[in-house]
Design a protein around this motif. Structure first.
Motif, short mmCIF file in Angstrom:
data_model
loop_
_atom_site.label_atom_id
_atom_site.label_comp_id
_atom_site.label_asym_id
_atom_site.label_seq_id
_atom_site.Cartn_x
_atom_site.Cartn_y
_atom_site.Cartn_z
N GLU A 192 -9.05 -5.38 18.08
CA GLU A 192 -9.01 -6.65 17.36
C GLU A 192 -8.71 -7.82 18.29
OE1 GLU A 192 -6.74 -4.05 16.34
OE2 GLU A 192 -8.35 -3.23 15.12
N GLU A 252 -11.81 -8.69 20.20
CA GLU A 252 -12.70 -9.46 19.33
C GLU A 252 -12.22 -10.91 19.24
OE1 GLU A 252 -12.90 -7.48 15.55
OE2 GLU A 252 -13.53 -5.60 16.48
N ASP A 289 -13.25 -12.83 22.27
CA ASP A 289 -14.64 -13.27 22.19
C ASP A 289 -14.77 -14.53 21.34
OD1 ASP A 289 -15.44 -11.12 23.76
OD2 ASP A 289 -16.08 -9.90 22.03
N ASP A 290 -14.08 -14.55 20.19
CA ASP A 290 -14.11 -15.72 19.32
C ASP A 290 -13.47 -16.93 20.01
OD1 ASP A 290 -15.30 -14.15 17.38
OD2 ASP A 290 -13.45 -13.88 16.22
#
Length: 79
Positions: free
Chosen positions: A64, A67, A70-71
């Motif tokens: 998580e 992720e 990346d955001d």
């Protein structure tokens, strides 16, 4: 020929590590990542996205947080 992502070369732009730490009040995964980073004495405050990714790998961060990284990169590049 222009680089596909010229914003990453903007020398006036705040470094990614410091920008991320400033996101700690967000109520999303990026905010979670920022709060975790602020507690990590080895977090690369002056680092780029690759340095932060390397740190996440070193400390065994859950998927998580990768992720969220990346955001966060997408948000940071949009500045």
């Amino acid at each position: 020929m222009q680089h596909p992502n010229p914003s990453q070369f903007d020398t006036n732009k705040e470094c990614f590590g410091r920008w991320l730490l400033a996101q700690s009040k967000r109520e999303d995964q990026i905010g979670d990542l920022a709060r975790d980073a602020s507690k990590d004495p080895g977090f690369p405050k002056d680092g780029d996205v690759k340095a932060v990714s390397k740190r996440l790998n070193t400390v065994g961060a859950p998927p998580e947080l990768h992720e969220a990284l990346d955001d966060a990169e997408t948000d940071w590049l949009a500045i």
